[in-house]
Design an enzyme around this catalytic site. Structure first.
Site, PDB file in Angstrom:
ATOM      1  N   LYS A  75      26.638  18.382  33.264  1.00  0.00           N
ATOM      2  CA  LYS A  75      27.500  18.563  32.098  1.00  0.00           C
ATOM      3  C   LYS A  75      27.757  20.064  31.495  1.00  0.00           C
ATOM      4  O   LYS A  75      28.649  20.486  31.059  1.00  0.00           O
ATOM      5  CB  LYS A  75      27.662  17.363  31.435  1.00  0.00           C
ATOM      6  N   TRP A 132      30.912   5.283  29.552  1.00  0.00           N
ATOM      7  CA  TRP A 132      29.369   5.455  29.570  1.00  0.00           C
ATOM      8  C   TRP A 132      28.673   4.751  28.541  1.00  0.00           C
ATOM      9  O   TRP A 132      27.537   3.867  29.028  1.00  0.00           O
ATOM     10  CB  TRP A 132      29.107   7.123  29.517  1.00  0.00           C
ATOM     11  N   ASP A 176      22.442   9.313  24.209  1.00  0.00           N
ATOM     12  CA  ASP A 176      23.234   9.907  25.677  1.00  0.00           C
ATOM     13  C   ASP A 176      23.826  11.471  25.222  1.00  0.00           C
ATOM     14  O   ASP A 176      25.066  11.180  24.585  1.00  0.00           O
ATOM     15  CB  ASP A 176      24.011   9.107  26.265  1.00  0.00           C
TER      16      ASP A 176
END
Ligand SMILES: *Cc1c(COP(=O)(O)O)cnc(C)c1O
Length: 357
Positions: A191, A100, A167
């Site tokens: 998440k 990511w 993030d």
């Protein structure tokens, strides 16, 4: 229905009360007699949900007045582009701690100059690089606080001499965060705080407007701050469930209580991985994630992997397959994963060891 224990990495387990309230709202939203997914988002009933959700974010994370929180569609992956569009003028640095993080970097490189300040790919991203120097001539440093795929996490809010952007898709609301240390915190809800289809972004307002490029209206954070996340039709269902999830977090004592429970759950599972002769953890111990616990079969036991999957499945374990780039197992212990589920997984690992020893 058979009892299941959900360890999915995302979308993931959500509090049952949030799901139940969503079902009710789908039938009859806020006493209007209209379904949540048929209401106009320009109503006072909907405004109340937006206001409550914003207020809960502010309260639970102690967001200071300098920052605003917004909710948008597009996934965390689109935020990679927003970040560069809104903050990258000359040069930006990225801490490359996984897939990511790397994708965020790649996206910025399509907009301007961006580079990896440090990278842990040499050991398949099993650790967080440390001790690197942060130059002061960069626009920002981008970090990924929890690496969902590899099970590593940056446990502290770092002191950074330049604007810090994070993030936090997979560890938001799992631990207290000093929001004032960040110019931007963003992530996908799926998440830890809601269903897929909505993102959160917590933005230091005076950090915006410093780039010289033209920013398309929809990609400009200022558009959404000005219009309170309602410049266009917001993802109403997703925001509703997120709001219910945050109400649940608050009812249990807020982020501090979540953090305490998350530490307990992670300690229990890592303790078993370290004790059990069948398994080994993959992430470096000091960087182990509280949210995503990655492990594989111990050396010499590799051929038992499929057998353990079947064994665990029979006992109701769902979603413990590791990401394809790591292999083995991954149990995600997000806020809504109860201690009892972790205890059940640990018991299952112990049973398996007793059977095979
Ligand atoms: C899942 C994930 C993403 C991608 O989220 P999407 O909403 O699917 O785009 C980005 N960053 C991290 C850390 C993630 O865990």
């Amino acid at each position: 229905m058979k009892k299941v224990h959900v360890f999915n990495a995302g979308p993931c387990a959500l509090p049952q009360v949030a799901i139940d309230n969503a079902i009710e709202a789908l039938k009859n939203f806020s006493g209007t007699g209209v379904s949540l997914i048929s209401i106009s988002h320009r109503t006072k009933e909907w405004d109340a949900v937006m206001d409550e959700c914003r207020a809960l974010w502010r309260e639970l994370l102690h967001i200071p007045d300098t920052h605003e929180v917004i909710f948008l569609g597009g996934g965390a992956s689109l935020q990679f582009l927003y970040v560069a569009m809104n903050f990258l003028e000359k040069k930006a640095a990225y801490l490359d701690t996984g897939v990511w993080a790397h994708k965020a970097l790649k996206e910025a490189q399509g907009i301007g100059e961006a580079y990896a300040i440090a990278c842990s790919k040499d050991e398949n991203y099993t650790y967080i690089p440390k001790g690197f120097d942060i130059p002061t001539d960069i626009d920002y440093l981008h970090i990924t606080t929890n690496n969902t795929i590899y099970g590593t996490e940056i446990h502290e809010d770092m002191d950074c001499p330049v604007p810090l952007i994070a993030d936090m898709s997979s560890d938001i609301m799992s631990r207290p965060v000093d929001v004032s240390k960040y110019d931007l915190i963003y992530g996908g809800a799926q998440k830890n705080v809601g269903p897929a289809g909505v993102i959160f972004a917590i933005i230091r307002k005076d950090a915006l407007g410093r780039v010289s490029r033209y920013i398309p209206t929809m990609l400009d954070y200022r558009t959404h701050i000005d219009k309170l996340s309602m410049f266009n039709t917001p993802p109403v269902f997703n925001i509703f469930v997120m709001n219910e999830t945050l109400k649940w977090v608050k009812s249990l004592g807020g982020v501090d209580a979540m953090y305490k429970l998350n530490k307990e759950k992670a300690a229990l599972l890592y303790g078993e991985i370290d004790r059990n002769s069948m398994f080994v953890g993959t992430a470096r111990k000091e960087d182990r994630s509280l949210m995503n616990v990655c492990f594989v079969m111990a050396p010499g036991k590799e051929d038992l992997q499929d057998e353990f999957f079947a064994f665990a499945k029979e006992r109701g374990m769902v979603g413990i397959k590791g990401h394809r780039s790591v292999g083995g197992f991954r149990a995600s212990l997000y806020n809504a994963c109860p201690l009892e589920d972790v205890q059940a997984l640990v018991a299952c690992m112990q049973e398996f060891e007793a059977l095979k020893k």
